[in-house]
Every structure is written in C-alpha cells, then in structure tokens.
Design a protein around this motif. Structure first.
Motif, mmCIF file in Angstrom:
data_model
loop_
_atom_site.group_PDB
_atom_site.id
_atom_site.type_symbol
_atom_site.label_atom_id
_atom_site.label_comp_id
_atom_site.label_asym_id
_atom_site.label_seq_id
_atom_site.Cartn_x
_atom_site.Cartn_y
_atom_site.Cartn_z
ATOM 1 N N LYS A 185 0.645 -1.395 0.102
ATOM 2 C CA LYS A 185 -0.048 -0.457 0.077
ATOM 3 C C LYS A 185 0.679 1.309 -0.077
ATOM 4 O O LYS A 185 1.387 1.383 0.545
ATOM 5 C CB LYS A 185 -0.700 0.025 1.110
ATOM 6 C CG LYS A 185 -1.490 0.939 1.853
ATOM 7 C CD LYS A 185 -2.772 0.629 3.123
ATOM 8 C CE LYS A 185 -3.658 2.111 2.657
ATOM 9 N NZ LYS A 185 -4.780 1.866 4.160
ATOM 10 N N LYS A 186 0.805 1.695 -1.151
ATOM 11 C CA LYS A 186 1.232 3.336 -1.278
ATOM 12 C C LYS A 186 0.273 4.700 -0.809
ATOM 13 O O LYS A 186 -0.782 4.497 -1.536
ATOM 14 C CB LYS A 186 2.122 3.415 -2.265
ATOM 15 C CG LYS A 186 3.101 2.495 -2.462
ATOM 16 C CD LYS A 186 3.464 2.472 -4.111
ATOM 17 C CE LYS A 186 4.329 2.204 -4.989
ATOM 18 N NZ LYS A 186 5.127 2.472 -6.042
ATOM 19 N N THR A 187 0.991 5.709 -0.036
ATOM 20 C CA THR A 187 -0.045 6.399 0.305
ATOM 21 C C THR A 187 1.828 8.036 -0.680
ATOM 22 O O THR A 187 2.183 8.267 -0.129
ATOM 23 C CB THR A 187 -0.345 7.072 1.587
ATOM 24 O OG1 THR A 187 -1.210 5.182 2.198
ATOM 25 C CG2 THR A 187 -1.012 8.362 1.911
ATOM 26 N N TYR B 172 2.082 -7.532 4.765
ATOM 27 C CA TYR B 172 0.805 -6.302 4.431
ATOM 28 C C TYR B 172 2.241 -5.268 4.619
ATOM 29 O O TYR B 172 2.850 -5.481 5.999
ATOM 30 C CB TYR B 172 0.378 -6.256 4.938
ATOM 31 C CG TYR B 172 -1.236 -7.409 5.448
ATOM 32 C CD1 TYR B 172 -2.180 -6.863 4.449
ATOM 33 C CD2 TYR B 172 -1.094 -8.214 5.516
ATOM 34 C CE1 TYR B 172 -3.153 -7.395 4.275
ATOM 35 C CE2 TYR B 172 -1.711 -9.109 5.038
ATOM 36 C CZ TYR B 172 -2.941 -8.721 5.168
ATOM 37 O OH TYR B 172 -4.339 -9.931 4.350
ATOM 38 N N PHE B 173 2.783 -4.905 3.993
ATOM 39 C CA PHE B 173 3.929 -3.514 4.354
ATOM 40 C C PHE B 173 3.261 -2.310 3.632
ATOM 41 O O PHE B 173 2.029 -2.118 2.508
ATOM 42 C CB PHE B 173 4.596 -3.280 3.081
ATOM 43 C CG PHE B 173 5.433 -4.339 3.021
ATOM 44 C CD1 PHE B 173 6.610 -4.356 4.442
ATOM 45 C CD2 PHE B 173 5.940 -5.988 2.951
ATOM 46 C CE1 PHE B 173 7.897 -5.307 4.375
ATOM 47 C CE2 PHE B 173 6.669 -7.128 3.234
ATOM 48 C CZ PHE B 173 7.838 -6.206 4.272
ATOM 49 N N LYS B 174 3.052 -0.768 3.938
ATOM 50 C CA LYS B 174 3.067 -0.032 3.467
ATOM 51 C C LYS B 174 3.959 1.499 3.904
ATOM 52 O O LYS B 174 5.502 1.416 4.335
ATOM 53 C CB LYS B 174 1.957 0.624 4.182
ATOM 54 C CG LYS B 174 2.373 1.254 5.472
ATOM 55 C CD LYS B 174 1.244 1.908 7.012
ATOM 56 C CE LYS B 174 1.880 2.667 7.764
ATOM 57 N NZ LYS B 174 0.831 3.077 8.534
ATOM 58 N N LYS B 175 3.774 2.037 2.603
ATOM 59 C CA LYS B 175 4.726 3.343 2.037
ATOM 60 C C LYS B 175 4.587 4.456 2.292
ATOM 61 O O LYS B 175 3.977 5.245 0.777
ATOM 62 C CB LYS B 175 5.450 2.706 0.890
ATOM 63 C CG LYS B 175 7.282 3.333 0.450
ATOM 64 C CD LYS B 175 7.529 3.034 0.035
ATOM 65 C CE LYS B 175 9.129 3.352 -1.184
ATOM 66 N NZ LYS B 175 9.484 2.556 -2.024
ATOM 67 N N LYS B 176 5.179 5.809 2.575
ATOM 68 C CA LYS B 176 4.663 6.880 1.994
ATOM 69 C C LYS B 176 5.586 7.424 0.653
ATOM 70 O O LYS B 176 6.696 7.102 0.953
ATOM 71 C CB LYS B 176 4.795 7.983 3.678
ATOM 72 C CG LYS B 176 3.982 7.415 3.894
ATOM 73 C CD LYS B 176 3.176 8.735 5.503
ATOM 74 C CE LYS B 176 2.494 8.325 6.582
ATOM 75 N NZ LYS B 176 2.683 9.078 7.220
ATOM 76 N N VAL B 177 4.955 7.962 0.296
ATOM 77 C CA VAL B 177 5.650 8.109 -1.376
ATOM 78 C C VAL B 177 5.429 9.548 -0.807
ATOM 79 O O VAL B 177 4.616 10.527 -1.088
ATOM 80 C CB VAL B 177 5.292 8.150 -2.811
ATOM 81 C CG1 VAL B 177 5.960 8.203 -3.761
ATOM 82 C CG2 VAL B 177 4.945 5.922 -2.385
ATOM 83 N N ASP B 178 7.117 10.446 -0.884
ATOM 84 C CA ASP B 178 6.699 12.150 -1.209
ATOM 85 C C ASP B 178 7.265 12.587 -2.427
ATOM 86 O O ASP B 178 7.875 13.505 -3.003
ATOM 87 C CB ASP B 178 8.729 12.513 -0.498
ATOM 88 C CG ASP B 178 8.386 14.166 -0.281
ATOM 89 O OD1 ASP B 178 6.986 14.532 -0.602
ATOM 90 O OD2 ASP B 178 9.524 14.293 -0.142
ATOM 91 N N ASP B 179 5.271 12.169 -3.304
ATOM 92 C CA ASP B 179 5.691 12.276 -4.377
ATOM 93 C C ASP B 179 4.020 12.497 -4.745
ATOM 94 O O ASP B 179 3.412 12.013 -3.898
ATOM 95 C CB ASP B 179 6.537 11.818 -5.615
ATOM 96 C CG ASP B 179 6.478 12.466 -6.865
ATOM 97 O OD1 ASP B 179 5.954 13.402 -7.007
ATOM 98 O OD2 ASP B 179 6.796 11.173 -7.446
ATOM 99 N N LEU B 180 3.476 12.956 -6.179
ATOM 100 C CA LEU B 180 2.349 12.932 -6.726
ATOM 101 C C LEU B 180 1.542 11.845 -7.235
ATOM 102 O O LEU B 180 2.975 10.942 -7.818
ATOM 103 C CB LEU B 180 1.447 13.744 -7.528
ATOM 104 C CG LEU B 180 1.369 15.722 -6.880
ATOM 105 C CD1 LEU B 180 1.431 16.381 -8.522
ATOM 106 C CD2 LEU B 180 0.324 15.642 -6.343
#
Length: 170
Positions: free
Chosen positions: A45-47, A86-94
C-alpha cells in the motif's frame, strides 16, 4: 476421554499447520528446516502526498523471509499472518493520477479540492480546506474556478502553500 484428547490434538495440529508458511511445492516448513522457496501474498500500500492510496497484491516466491525483508527494506511492515505480508509506504510525490490529470480548484462550498480532470465533472481525488474567497485576488479566484493544472510535486506544494493563508479557520 480418548475422543476429547484426539479432538484437541487434531485441533492443535490443524492450527499449527495453518500458521506455517507454504512453499512452492506445497511443503510446509517447521522451524529451522528449509524446504524450498516460500510463496507469500504481498499486500503493498502506497500513500502519496496528495492523499491517493494505491494498493497492489501480488504472489511472490522468495527463498527466505530475510530476502523479503531485504527487498522491501524501504517499506514499513504492517502485519504478517498465514502466508500474507502487509507493507505500507509513504511516497513523497504526487500520485500517477494527479500527475496525469490533477487539477486544483474550488468545490461548490469553496473547499480547495484536487480533481481528476475537469472540476465540472466533480471527480474528486482529495479535499483540503475551505478558502475565504473574499480575501482572494480576483485573478486567483478566477484561476481556481477554472482549475489549476498540477503536473508535479513542486506545483502542488507551491499552490497549497500560496493558498494556505486564505484557509478559513474552523
């Protein structure tokens, strides 16, 4: 009494076997043994900074869980159970959708809103805060009514920062 003990043993064995990893050839592994590559369901899951979340689920064959942790070292582990990781990642981009068709505009209640395409179509990606439009310069109000095309992170942050001063306090 014997049936009760048998029932409990079968139940315990079933519970243990359900929690063991499943390997490529259907074997299960007991602690310390290596029976081949491990098949796991990865839930990624990318946010993005615009609030968009993208979730992918893939089956992945790994030689060991250590290999999986190394491959996804820049992701945060959320949960792991019964062959699912289950992994998640915050993406510093649009997000890709905002880069392709993102437009910042005002909703009917004067809330700063990121739209997927033309604001008149009302396909909302994310809402932010209400704008005091009486304080806006006429030119900026007109731009927001028509929509401001957002192509990259810099455009997005610039417009949000510029409009933050016009945010109505709750």
């Amino acid at each position: 009494m014997f049936r009760l003990i048998s029932s409990i043993c079968v139940s315990v064995l079933l519970t243990i076997s359900l929690s063991l990893p499943v390997y490529a050839h259907g074997q299960t592994s007991h602690a310390g043994s290596k029976s081949g590559p491990l098949i796991v369901n990865l839930h990624l899951k990318k946010t993005f900074i615009d609030g968009v979340q993208i979730q992918n689920t893939v089956k992945k064959k790994v030689m060991s869980m250590e290999d999986l942790w190394t491959t996804y070292s820049d992701w945060q582990l959320v949960d792991q159970r019964k062959g699912n990781v289950y992994f998640k990642k915050k993406v510093d981009d649009l997000s890709p959708v905002s880069k392709a068709v993102g437009i910042l505009g005002l909703s009917d209640n004067e809330t700063l809103t990121l739209y997927k395409g033309n604001p008149d179509d009302q396909t909302i990606i994310q809402t932010f805060y209400q704008i005091d439009t009486k304080e806006l310069q006429v030119n900026m109000r007109k731009q927001l009514k028509e929509g401001i095309r957002i192509k990259n992170k810099q455009d997005f942050k610039h417009v949000l920062k510029k409009l933050q001063q016009y945010a109505q306090s709750s």
